[in-house]
Motif scaffolding. Structure first.
Motif, PDB file in Angstrom:
ATOM      1  N   LEU A  71      14.118 -37.944 -35.924  1.00 55.13           N
ATOM      2  CA  LEU A  71      14.690 -38.807 -36.957  1.00 55.13           C
ATOM      3  C   LEU A  71      15.283 -40.092 -36.398  1.00 55.13           C
ATOM      4  N   ILE A 108      16.496 -43.111 -39.218  1.00 55.42           N
ATOM      5  CA  ILE A 108      17.272 -42.771 -40.424  1.00 55.42           C
ATOM      6  C   ILE A 108      18.433 -43.739 -40.690  1.00 55.42           C
ATOM      7  N   PRO A 119      22.642 -41.734 -45.753  1.00 55.67           N
ATOM      8  CA  PRO A 119      21.649 -41.331 -44.749  1.00 55.67           C
ATOM      9  C   PRO A 119      20.892 -40.069 -45.142  1.00 55.67           C
ATOM     10  N   CYS A 212      24.536 -32.695 -37.292  1.00 58.13           N
ATOM     11  CA  CYS A 212      24.020 -34.064 -37.324  1.00 58.13           C
ATOM     12  C   CYS A 212      25.196 -35.002 -37.628  1.00 58.13           C
TER      13      CYS A 212
HETATM   14  S1  Q46 Z   1      19.447 -34.387 -40.524  1.00 54.09           S
HETATM   15 FE1  Q46 Z   1      19.110 -35.781 -42.184  1.00 54.09          FE
HETATM   16 FE2  Q46 Z   1      20.490 -33.523 -42.281  1.00 54.09          FE
HETATM   17 FE3  Q46 Z   1      21.323 -35.499 -40.685  1.00 54.09          FE
HETATM   18  S2  Q46 Z   1      20.760 -37.230 -41.955  1.00 54.09           S
HETATM   19 FE4  Q46 Z   1      21.536 -35.707 -43.356  1.00 54.09          FE
HETATM   20  S3  Q46 Z   1      19.713 -34.671 -44.021  1.00 54.09           S
HETATM   21  S4  Q46 Z   1      22.591 -34.280 -42.042  1.00 54.09           S
HETATM   22  S5  Q46 Z   1      19.900 -31.476 -42.640  1.00 54.09           S
END
Ligand code: Q46
Ligand code: ZN
Length: 303
Positions: A71, A108, A119, A212
């Protein structure tokens, strides 16, 4: 011993492994997720849920390959990718890799900036599109994700708080494949976070423990805390909330979700994916993110 208050039971290591596999097997059978001959693509993030799920599916004898999506979230992505690769190597399993910055030119943080969305919203949109594309390209029958009971109960809680009837009608452990969409399944809906962490510990699976960094402020974290407080007082409440929703309330909302999707889908003029407009949401996000250019991307904290 692993104590499970909601089942009023305690298990030794081997019995606990048997229990977790049984829960996954039950979910697969109960919701007719896939059959033994199907090819399953497991979306792996390097975390306990997705790696644990992949491990269980392999042990149950399913044809399960992994899909890792980089990502571009700094060190978190570097590290999570290493865990996914190490697991695949340890099981001699096939891991498909897609890297958002290298393959699509954005990450991202930039996607979030470009779309003016949180995000997780830009991330979810990118994941849904790329998981589906990879599954179609690879001829897989289903995409399996590591959403567990806590995840599903938190999403349900959020949807109920706002009475999002459309989402409530679509919140199912299986979304059937149709009109260019591959079937999506969630085989961990009968297992909670603590159980998946314990599973990985007993199995000796190394996974990324850090959350994350983009998750901060994510509403679902608050919902999970609220549900955990209820669970603490009434063990089993979380599982009942979710499973009773599926059996009693979900059928009532399903017609509303079907009606909202009957807008007529056509092929995206850029990538061919089904969409309601000319250009799909993914292509439009990618275009705007790439257009921000490297300077803005660096400023956004991306690569
Ligand atoms: S990776 Fe992407 Fe999760 Fe990070 S940016 Fe949100 S959805 S929390 S599972
Ligand atoms: Zn498109």
């Amino acid at each position: 011993m692993i104590e499970l208050r909601r089942h009023n039971a305690a298990f030794c290591g081997p019995c606990f492994l048997h229990y977790t596999r049984q829960q996954v097997r039950k979910a697969i059978d109960e919701f007719e997720m896939f059959s033994p001959g199907d090819r399953v693509l497991v979306a792996v993030s390097g975390g306990k849920d997705s790696l644990g799920l992949w491990d269980i599916l392999l042990d149950l004898g399913y044809q399960a390959d992994g899909l890792y999506l980089g990502l571009g979230i700094g060190e978190y992505s570097d590290s999570s990718g290493s865990y996914a690769r190490a697991f695949a190597a340890s099981r001699d399993a096939r891991l498909i890799e897609i890297d958002l910055p290298a393959d699509y030119g954005y990450d991202i943080p930039t996607g979030s900036l470009a779309a003016r969305r949180a995000p997780c919203s830009a991330c979810g949109l990118s994941k849904r599109h790329l998981f589906n594309k990879a599954a179609l390209d690879g001829g897989y029958d289903a995409v399996a994700t590591g959403h567990n009971l806590d995840d599903e109960a938190a999403v349900l809680f959020g949807n109920v708080l706002r009475w999002n009837t459309d989402y409530l009608g679509r919140q199912l452990p299986v979304l059937p494949g149709e009109q260019g969409f591959v079937r999506k399944v969630k085989p961990l809906v009968r297992l909670d976070e603590r159980e998946m962490a314990a599973y990985c510990v007993v199995r000796g699976i190394d996974y990324i423990v850090e959350e994350c960094p983009m998750a901060e402020g994510n509403r679902h974290l608050g919902y999970k805390e609220a549900l955990n407080a209820v669970e603490e007082r009434s063990p089993g409440a979380k599982a009942a909330f979710y499973s009773e929703f599926l059996s009693k309330a979900s059928p009532l909302f399903r017609p509303l979700a079907v009606a909202s999707r009957d807008g007529g889908l056509q092929a995206c003029i850029r990538c061919g994916s089904p969409t309601t407009g000319e250009v799909c949401a993914f292509c439009s996000l990618a275009e705007r993110a790439v257009a921000l250019g490297p300077t803005r991307r660096a400023a956004a904290g991306g690569s």
